[in-house]
Design a protein around this motif. Structure first.
Motif: not given
Length: 144
Positions: A33-42
């Motif tokens: 979570l950063f800058r109001g964004k979310r990055i997901d990875a698996s």
């Protein structure tokens, strides 16, 4: 699992995000979570999942400031299997890896790098061990 505050190189002063690891069966999952964004990875291990997040951050010219994104740090096959890729080694040309670090920690010796540059350094390090080295990287050790 424990959350990690990760500072970002290329962003504003003291810009950071929160990295949250999770296990879902055999899958290693990360959320950043950063800058109001979310990055997901698996992925099969946390190092590869982190590389997925790093690729997205690189599009915004951002590099995490932690060992997992340091030029001369890379996990071994064993650390990927036994520690799910959360432990890696500091690499020095011509020498076997000895110093272990946690990929989400940071230190004064972190050299922020892109995924491609880190992978290239790793390949160069393996070559520096000479033709008779016993270190044989597994095909999955790509960080892609």
């Amino acid at each position: 699992m424990k959350e990690h505050q990760i500072y970002l190189i290329g962003g504003g002063d003291d810009e950071s995000g929160i990295l949250t690891p999770d296990r879902r069966g055999d899958e290693c999952c990360l959320s950043f979570l950063f800058r109001g964004k979310r990055i997901d990875a698996s992925a099969d291990d946390f190092f590869d999942a982190f590389c997925g997040i790093r690729h997205v951050l690189e599009a915004d010219s951002l590099i995490p400031f932690c060992y997992g994104a340091s030029l001369n740090v890379y996990p071994s096959r064993m650390s990927r299997q036994m520690a799910s890729g959360t432990v890696a080694y500091v690499l020095t040309f011509g020498k076997s890896a000895e110093t272990r670090v946690h990929i989400f920690d940071s230190g004064l010796d972190v050299t922020p790098a892109s995924v491609a540059n880190q992978k290239s350094f790793y390949a160069d390090w393996v070559a520096s061990l000479g033709p008779n080295n016993s270190f044989k990287p597994s095909p999955q050790q790509g960080g892609d």
